[in-house]
Write an enzyme that holds these catalytic residues in place. Sequence first.
Site, PDB file in Angstrom:
ATOM      1  N   ASP A 102       0.862  -1.163   0.000  1.00 34.00           N
ATOM      2  CA  ASP A 102       0.000   0.000   0.000  1.00 34.00           C
ATOM      3  C   ASP A 102       0.908   1.226   0.000  1.00 34.00           C
ATOM      4  O   ASP A 102       1.810   1.317   0.824  1.00 34.00           O
ATOM      5  CB  ASP A 102      -0.842  -0.019   1.297  1.00 34.00           C
ATOM      6  N   ASP A 204      -3.086   4.617  -2.387  1.00 34.37           N
ATOM      7  CA  ASP A 204      -4.202   5.008  -1.520  1.00 34.37           C
ATOM      8  C   ASP A 204      -4.790   6.375  -1.894  1.00 34.37           C
ATOM      9  O   ASP A 204      -4.046   7.315  -2.202  1.00 34.37           O
ATOM     10  CB  ASP A 204      -3.647   5.083  -0.082  1.00 34.37           C
TER      11      ASP A 204
HETATM   12  C1  GLC Z   1      -8.164   4.894   2.018  1.00 34.67           C
HETATM   13  C2  GLC Z   1      -7.994   3.681   2.908  1.00 34.67           C
HETATM   14  C3  GLC Z   1      -8.650   3.960   4.220  1.00 34.67           C
HETATM   15  C4  GLC Z   1      -7.959   5.143   4.863  1.00 34.67           C
HETATM   16  C5  GLC Z   1      -7.978   6.345   3.938  1.00 34.67           C
HETATM   17  C6  GLC Z   1      -7.021   7.399   4.396  1.00 34.67           C
HETATM   18  O1  GLC Z   1      -9.467   5.119   1.658  1.00 34.67           O
HETATM   19  O2  GLC Z   1      -8.505   2.551   2.262  1.00 34.67           O
HETATM   20  O3  GLC Z   1      -8.620   2.846   5.066  1.00 34.67           O
HETATM   21  O4  GLC Z   1      -8.588   5.475   6.061  1.00 34.67           O
HETATM   22  O5  GLC Z   1      -7.586   6.021   2.629  1.00 34.67           O
HETATM   23  O6  GLC Z   1      -5.706   7.016   4.147  1.00 34.67           O
END
Ligand code: GLC
Length: 530
Positions: A102, A204
């Site tokens: 990620d 992300d």
């Molecule tokens: C994405 C992730 C989530 C997180 C957000 C902020 O949507 O999947 O879990 O809280 O980004 O990084």
Amino acid sequence: MSASSGAAWWQTGVIYQIYLRSFQDTDGDGIGDLNGVACRLSHLLELGVDAIWLSPIFPSPMADFGYDVADYCGIDPIFGTLNDFDRLLGKVHRLGLKLILDFVPNHTSDQHPWFLESRSSRSSPKRGWYIWRDPKPDGAPPNNWISEFGGSAWSFDEASGQYYYHAYLAQQPDLNWRNPDVRAAMLDVLRFWLSRGVDGFRVDAIHHLFEDEELRDNPINPGWRQGMSPARRLTRLHTMDQPEVHDAIAAMRKVADEYDDRLMIGEAYLPIDRLMAYYGVDLSGFHLPFNFHLISTPWQPAAIAHLIRNYEAALPSGGWPNWVMGNHDRSRVASRLGPEQARVAAMLLLTLRGTPTIYQGEELGMQDARISPEHVQDPWERNVPGLGLGRDPVRTPMRWSADMHGGFTTGRPWLPVDATSIADVCRQGGDPTSSLSLYKRLLRLRKAEPALSLGSYLEVGHSDSVLIYERRYDGRRLQVALNMSADTQTLPLALPIGKTLLSTAQTGIAARDSDRLLRPHEGIIREVQT
Ligand code: GLC
């Protein structure tokens, strides 16, 4: 298959999302870790997936459970060490699997040295790495933007007398991607991990990477109702999906292309037409901009057929499709659709054209757990309680065995292990009627039949209850018929049918060859005689 078809591993492969905190703990602290993944790889091999996407593993104060990164090039001690990581990666590769990390480019932790430095004074050389603005004359935040997790998206720093912007928590300040030094530093992060051998990234919150430079107020959303997320009070016209994002994505992709065969996936919750831009001009963007539309589309044959048709038609030339049924942010499929239809949904996910992503626990039919107030962990639920926005229910630990805490930990699990809804991996593994056994059968068939991964998609038809489509490859035709209702359904007489290869119901497949009945909640895959 890939070698002969010329397809890339991520086109024929299936991705499995591991939410690390909840997968397998090996040191008794109640939180999953890298060594836990290493010792559960046999589960993934038996299941038949090809690539693992790991939720963030980097040092983090865990305000948003790792999505607040304090060092992009390390491992949080809760999860292990860089050595553990290298060992895991080696093992993953030896087993013929791929590992995707990620990458969280939109924001850092407020404890990241970059932010600490940026915050230290208005004249800090890193001031421009984040988005700092003066208050309005009355001391109010620069504009009306709302954080995804509730409240103003601006937090005031007393010491330097300015506000900083955060699309998510105040502990997640947004990086300023218009600053070339930020971009260069973040691209180096990609190189660090790619050189270590990771096979790609899931990037992300990419749709949040840029905000309007003039900081214009977002318009009121007329569709907002009491009970919806406070962030939806406004449309996100100036805080999401800004044109500059595509150039930044192309820069990330270019870095990935410096290496062999790596994969870039983007997380963008957008309507189909806008999502397509994330493939980039001449496919210079993400290989796979995540397609979340199965999560939000009503579970009805006409609506699903329409979605598939629209999505397929919108794809840019050469763009490879993908489908997601759930993740660590969204209600689990068995809770959304019920346990019977979750099996039908598994067949849909694994027989559509395009790369499927399975969220850990879906193979067991896990459901959203009830989390009592004293166990709440998710900052979103804490900020905006009682609206059902909290994501803890979909993040409870995997259940591996009948041991204490489902074999997840010998300590106290960070979220309670949900023992109510489903059987564990061990019990399901020995039960041919289980959800796990169905997933294994589906994945095995998908591997054996190129039509299911590489074949073209052909809509055959739908009724109020049944969705039928075909996958065709090299003269081979497979028909998928999904009964999305609780009643027996009869397939049309005009439909050619052949040998049944798989049914979501467990028994009597052979006897089904010539009949035109679909049992309640049954999906089948059949050969079509030509
Ligand atoms: C994405 C992730 C989530 C997180 C957000 C902020 O949507 O999947 O879990 O809280 O980004 O990084």
